[in-house]
Design a protein around this motif. Sequence first.
Motif, PDB file in Angstrom:
ATOM      1  N   VAL A   1      -4.932   1.535  -1.269  1.00 16.71           N
ATOM      2  CA  VAL A   1      -3.677   0.981  -0.766  1.00 16.71           C
ATOM      3  C   VAL A   1      -3.918   0.334   0.597  1.00 16.71           C
ATOM      4  CG1 VAL A   1      -1.300   1.487  -0.089  1.00 16.71           C
ATOM      5  CG2 VAL A   1      -2.353   2.760  -1.974  1.00 16.71           C
ATOM      6  N   GLU A   2      -3.322  -0.822   0.789  1.00 19.25           N
ATOM      7  CA  GLU A   2      -3.363  -1.497   2.087  1.00 19.25           C
ATOM      8  C   GLU A   2      -1.927  -1.827   2.495  1.00 19.25           C
ATOM      9  OE1 GLU A   2      -5.157  -2.861   5.468  1.00 19.25           O
ATOM     10  OE2 GLU A   2      -6.231  -2.036   3.740  1.00 19.25           O
ATOM     11  N   PRO A   3      -1.426  -1.265   3.618  1.00 19.06           N
ATOM     12  CA  PRO A   3      -0.064  -1.607   4.054  1.00 19.06           C
ATOM     13  C   PRO A   3       0.002  -3.055   4.525  1.00 19.06           C
ATOM     14  CG  PRO A   3      -1.168  -0.248   5.688  1.00 19.06           C
ATOM     15  CD  PRO A   3      -2.077  -0.294   4.504  1.00 19.06           C
ATOM     16  N   LEU A   4       1.112  -3.717   4.234  1.00 23.30           N
ATOM     17  CA  LEU A   4       1.297  -5.109   4.629  1.00 23.30           C
ATOM     18  C   LEU A   4       2.295  -5.254   5.773  1.00 23.30           C
ATOM     19  CD1 LEU A   4       1.390  -6.853   1.120  1.00 23.30           C
ATOM     20  CD2 LEU A   4      -0.556  -6.587   2.680  1.00 23.30           C
ATOM     21  N   LEU A   5       3.447  -4.598   5.674  1.00 16.61           N
ATOM     22  CA  LEU A   5       4.444  -4.692   6.734  1.00 16.61           C
ATOM     23  C   LEU A   5       5.444  -3.562   6.594  1.00 16.61           C
ATOM     24  CD1 LEU A   5       7.442  -5.981   5.591  1.00 16.61           C
ATOM     25  CD2 LEU A   5       5.859  -7.829   5.070  1.00 16.61           C
ATOM     26  N   THR A   6       6.129  -3.272   7.687  1.00 18.77           N
ATOM     27  CA  THR A   6       7.202  -2.286   7.698  1.00 18.77           C
ATOM     28  C   THR A   6       8.471  -2.976   8.169  1.00 18.77           C
ATOM     29  OG1 THR A   6       5.678  -0.471   8.190  1.00 18.77           O
ATOM     30  CG2 THR A   6       7.998  -0.092   8.667  1.00 18.77           C
ATOM     31  N   GLU A   7       9.582  -2.706   7.493  1.00 19.76           N
ATOM     32  CA  GLU A   7      10.839  -3.332   7.884  1.00 19.76           C
ATOM     33  C   GLU A   7      11.990  -2.358   7.697  1.00 19.76           C
ATOM     34  OE1 GLU A   7      12.060  -6.588   5.395  1.00 19.76           O
ATOM     35  OE2 GLU A   7      10.970  -5.802   3.662  1.00 19.76           O
TER      36      GLU A   7
ATOM     37  N   PRO B   1      12.820   3.358   7.645  1.00 21.61           N
ATOM     38  CA  PRO B   1      12.393   2.024   7.201  1.00 21.61           C
ATOM     39  C   PRO B   1      11.572   2.115   5.920  1.00 21.61           C
ATOM     40  CG  PRO B   1      11.012   2.776   8.993  1.00 21.61           C
ATOM     41  CD  PRO B   1      12.110   3.798   8.846  1.00 21.61           C
ATOM     42  N   THR B   2      11.319   0.980   5.347  1.00 20.39           N
ATOM     43  CA  THR B   2      10.460   0.927   4.167  1.00 20.39           C
ATOM     44  C   THR B   2       9.235   0.088   4.492  1.00 20.39           C
ATOM     45  OG1 THR B   2      10.385   0.406   1.793  1.00 20.39           O
ATOM     46  CG2 THR B   2      11.542  -1.147   3.207  1.00 20.39           C
ATOM     47  N   ALA B   3       8.173   0.321   3.779  1.00 20.87           N
ATOM     48  CA  ALA B   3       6.944  -0.444   3.984  1.00 20.87           C
ATOM     49  C   ALA B   3       6.544  -1.107   2.680  1.00 20.87           C
ATOM     50  CB  ALA B   3       5.818   0.476   4.473  1.00 20.87           C
ATOM     51  N   LEU B   4       6.044  -2.321   2.788  1.00 17.12           N
ATOM     52  CA  LEU B   4       5.500  -3.030   1.642  1.00 17.12           C
ATOM     53  C   LEU B   4       3.988  -2.877   1.667  1.00 17.12           C
ATOM     54  CD1 LEU B   4       6.071  -5.020  -0.750  1.00 17.12           C
ATOM     55  CD2 LEU B   4       5.552  -6.860   0.864  1.00 17.12           C
ATOM     56  N   ALA B   5       3.413  -2.544   0.528  1.00 17.66           N
ATOM     57  CA  ALA B   5       1.969  -2.325   0.452  1.00 17.66           C
ATOM     58  C   ALA B   5       1.410  -3.039  -0.766  1.00 17.66           C
ATOM     59  CB  ALA B   5       1.661  -0.833   0.377  1.00 17.66           C
TER      60      ALA B   5
ATOM     61  N   PRO C   1       7.578   5.081  -0.207  1.00 15.36           N
ATOM     62  CA  PRO C   1       6.402   5.831  -0.641  1.00 15.36           C
ATOM     63  C   PRO C   1       6.232   5.784  -2.152  1.00 15.36           C
ATOM     64  CG  PRO C   1       8.224   7.334  -0.290  1.00 15.36           C
ATOM     65  CD  PRO C   1       8.734   5.962   0.080  1.00 15.36           C
ATOM     66  N   PHE C   2       5.007   6.040  -2.605  1.00 11.37           N
ATOM     67  CA  PHE C   2       4.726   6.169  -4.024  1.00 11.37           C
ATOM     68  C   PHE C   2       3.498   7.061  -4.174  1.00 11.37           C
ATOM     69  CE2 PHE C   2       2.666   2.345  -2.432  1.00 11.37           C
ATOM     70  CZ  PHE C   2       1.355   2.483  -2.862  1.00 11.37           C
ATOM     71  N   ASP C   3       3.258   7.542  -5.363  1.00  9.98           N
ATOM     72  CA  ASP C   3       2.118   8.408  -5.641  1.00  9.98           C
ATOM     73  C   ASP C   3       0.859   7.548  -5.689  1.00  9.98           C
ATOM     74  OD1 ASP C   3       0.231  10.188  -6.543  1.00  9.98           O
ATOM     75  OD2 ASP C   3       1.309  10.782  -8.355  1.00  9.98           O
ATOM     76  N   ASP C   4       0.009   7.656  -4.676  1.00 10.15           N
ATOM     77  CA  ASP C   4      -1.163   6.777  -4.582  1.00 10.15           C
ATOM     78  C   ASP C   4      -2.449   7.424  -5.093  1.00 10.15           C
ATOM     79  OD1 ASP C   4      -1.619   8.619  -2.604  1.00 10.15           O
ATOM     80  OD2 ASP C   4      -1.823   7.179  -0.974  1.00 10.15           O
ATOM     81  N   ARG C   5      -2.328   8.524  -5.839  1.00  8.43           N
ATOM     82  CA  ARG C   5      -3.535   9.145  -6.390  1.00  8.43           C
ATOM     83  C   ARG C   5      -4.270   8.165  -7.297  1.00  8.43           C
ATOM     84  NH1 ARG C   5      -1.377  14.252  -9.404  1.00  8.43           N
ATOM     85  NH2 ARG C   5       0.294  12.737  -9.779  1.00  8.43           N
TER      86      ARG C   5
END
Length: 316
Positions: free
Chosen positions: A159-165, A256-260, A151-155
């Motif tokens: 953001v568009e998620p790409l994948l979760t691993e 898990p973590t997600a790449l965005a 996660p990160f502060d998206d204010r």
Amino acid sequence: MSDLEVRQLRYFVAVAEELHFGRAADRLGMAQPPLSRAIRELERQLGVQLFERTTRHVVLTPPGETLLRDARTALDAVAAAAERARHVGRPAPGLRLALKADYDAGLLPQIFETYHLEDAAVPVELMLGGRGEQVPALRQGRADVALLATPFDDRGLDVEPLLTEPRLVALAASDPLAARTTLCLADLAGRTLPDGTPADRDGLAPPPEPPRPVLDLAQLFNLVELGNIIWFPPTSVARRHPRPGIAYRPVADLKPTALAIAWPQNCHSPAVAAFVRAATAVAAATYPPESAIPAETFTAASHSETEELRSTVHSS
């Protein structure tokens, strides 16, 4: 009430972050009396008290806490406006991509290849930085787009998620826990992550003061091999960096973590839009949900086994 000035906000933020008028004045390169007068004038202008002052300490009031949050956003926006104007005014502006080294799930070469087929493509300038540096770069106008882990502060960002691993634990091959095929967070009690947080809290505890410096991958691997720290890399990083002195193991209750991909809201850049299209298309084609590699795959005890797995992944 007259409009606030950028100068006033800078003065206020300095005092609010230092909670000491003398240190704030030194930070701003000015004397303390005019800074104190400027803060009193700001309070008079707003009609609220921003600080509680005693001879021993300075504390933000609730109105001060609110102003601090919004003042930081406003100052970032002002800095970003100037930086973007300078960037666009260059003879040949490019696309500035912020990311942490190796945190692209192996997608970056394919993204570049796909992106450069777009009519709106321009040269890409890589801005490699440590964890947590990508969002400030976007907000301050130093980057146009970023690849980053959530996660990160998206204010203020789109953001568009790409994948979760899954994430794994990287620990010294000599660690007794390396003999096990799977672990849970409770097994990691007493060990620390690179930022100093307890490993069994999954980074939820506040880091110690002062914060530890950002480490690059080589430094991380060396410290893990020596048993000084452990680390939670995503599976894509573990696949690309097998090392004899490091064991990668699944952790059953590790999130898990997600790449965005992220970029500033209200951005109208055709180059940014083209890069986002390329990134999402490559991620969808490369990592469809049914082809995700489970964390349990990464239990090889030796360098040779990990290399064999890596070759299988890249040839499939």
